[in-house]
Design an enzyme around this catalytic site. Structure first.
Site, PDB file in Angstrom:
ATOM      1  N   CYS A 210       4.766  -0.091   5.348  1.00 26.82           N
ATOM      2  CA  CYS A 210       4.996   1.209   4.715  1.00 26.82           C
ATOM      3  C   CYS A 210       5.770   2.142   5.649  1.00 26.82           C
ATOM      4  CB  CYS A 210       3.674   1.801   4.238  1.00 26.82           C
ATOM      5  SG  CYS A 210       3.876   3.104   3.006  1.00 26.82           S
TER       6      CYS A 210
ATOM      7  N   HIS B 140       1.832  -2.822   0.435  1.00 25.02           N
ATOM      8  CA  HIS B 140       0.557  -2.902   1.155  1.00 25.02           C
ATOM      9  C   HIS B 140      -0.126  -4.254   0.961  1.00 25.02           C
ATOM     10  CE1 HIS B 140       0.221   1.257   2.601  1.00 25.02           C
ATOM     11  NE2 HIS B 140       0.958   1.533   1.540  1.00 25.02           N
TER      12      HIS B 140
ATOM     13  N   GLU C 166      -2.502  -5.324   2.598  1.00 24.04           N
ATOM     14  CA  GLU C 166      -3.933  -5.164   2.891  1.00 24.04           C
ATOM     15  C   GLU C 166      -4.680  -4.503   1.743  1.00 24.04           C
ATOM     16  OE1 GLU C 166      -2.619  -1.120   3.066  1.00 24.04           O
ATOM     17  OE2 GLU C 166      -1.674  -2.977   3.701  1.00 24.04           O
TER      18      GLU C 166
END
Length: 382
Positions: free
Chosen positions: A273, A357, A359
């Site tokens: 990001c 993302h 995660e």
């Protein structure tokens, strides 16, 4: 529920007013208004430091169904400026719930508004772009609303704004906590020993990033965003991670300078990001502000190398420009909605960045393999 249910308004810089009911804390809050299309994960969204300075509008019609808990926090406190929803659930239905969303927001000072037409608000943001706005439980009547709009118009734009100091840690610390799993269920596979050392720049890092690095066999030293490249390299880490975060990446000049040193060292570097954008800037690329950004859990991304499509979670208002990428820097992933850059790599070096993302908690998890790729790059250098 909070003790008081007061009338509230959400205003935009274009003068549009949405009247509803306040929840969470009482007061006023200003920020850039953006919409998020995820249908789950509101707790992770409001505690994601990347949302600092932003009022989040949830497009899902009802929010708060599963309450909140301590295990799913992405940061110690909510990071966003405010929350707007169509309907706040009056009941939390989850065996993991510890408190209702309304109560959690009230305790942490986060202002919210419900009962507004979030479809109309989302269409306005989609058609005209993200705008500055405010939520208030104080402004009363047309005069109060007009004064609030005037203050919104005087507030700073997100472009050129460095918000990282609001969310970065003040001092370095270590992280060794793996992903959560039920106490009555064994973890799928043994947790690997933390054999690799990762130094992670905290531009607004999410806890689930740290958990997944630990799951992958890493011990993590988290560094304040202002840590110089020399200080970071002196740790002798096996690899360097660049976290997500808020604001305009071009304004994080100290981070760009530090990352340029990390890349020059030849060490493995992985950015997510804002970290991906800072990495790109350090390599000589350019970033720009998107009209209304990408915020949600259903964005399709093409992996150019493998030809596979991943459904991804995204949260960014800026992107790396595809035009003018420096020699030796290539796109690895592309957004299938608007063809924007979603990943870059550096030829001949263990250096890569991802805009989305991998995660994501609660998901999707299509891109979780990228942590394995980072680990492999560190093992390959050892």
């Amino acid at each position: 529920m909070s003790a008081s249910r007061r009338p509230a308004v959400l205003v935009l810089e274009n003068g549009r007013v949405f009247r509803g009911t306040g929840f969470g804390a009482e007061g006023e809050t200003l920020g850039e208004v953006v919409f998020n299309t995820a249908i789950t994960g509101y707790q992770e969204i409001i505690t994601d430091p990347s949302y600092a300075g932003q009022i989040v509008v949830m497009t899902a019609p009802q929010i708060g169904n599963t309450g909140t808990n301590q295990e799913d926090l992405e940061a110690a406190r909510p990071a966003c400026a405010g929350l707007a929803v169509r309907e706040l659930s009056l009941r939390a239905s989850s065996w993991r719930a510890e408190r209702a969303l309304d109560r959690a927001m009230a305790e942490s000072g986060l202002v919210g508004i419900e009962g507004i037409d979030t479809r109309a608000l989302t269409r306005s943001l989609r058609d005209q772009g993200a705008m500055r706005g405010a939520i208030s439980t104080i402004a009363a009547g047309p005069a109060g609303e007009e004064e609030l709009v005037a203050r919104v118009r005087e507030s700073p734009s997100m472009a050129g704004l460095d918000l990282v100091p609001r969310v970065s840690c003040a001092a370095r610390y270590t992280w060794d906590e793996p992903s959560w799993c039920p106490s009555d269920q064994p973890r799928a596979g043994a947790l690997p020993a933390p054999e690799l050392h990762v130094a992670a720049y905290d531009f607004g890092i999410k806890r689930n990033i740290l958990r997944l690095l630990r799951d992958a066999g890493c011990r993590v030293t988290v560094l304040p965003a202002t840590t110089s490249g020399e200080e970071a390299l002196a740790l002798g880490a096996d690899g360097y991670f660049l976290s997500n975060g808020p604001g305009d990446p071009a304004a994080v000049t100290y981070g760009i300078a530090a990352v340029a040193q990390l890349v020059a060292s030849g060490a493995p570097v992985f950015g997510i990001c804002l970290g991906h954008q800072i990495l790109a800037l350090s390599l000589g690329a350019r970033t720009f502000k998107l009209p209304f950004g990408h915020h949600g859990g259903n964005h399709p991304v093409l992996d150019i190398v493998t030809g596979k499509v991943e459904i991804t979670s995204q949260n960014h208002g800026f992107a790396v420009a595809a035009e003018g990428l420096p020699a030796g820097v290539h796109r690895t992933h592309v957004n299938l909605y608007d063809q924007t850059v979603e990943g870059i790599g550096v030829e001949g070096q263990p250096v890569f960045g991802i805009q989305y993302h991998p995660e994501a908690s609660p998901g999707p998890h299509d891109a979780g393999y990228l942590f394995g790729r980072f680990v492999a790059s560190m093992r390959g250098r050892a």
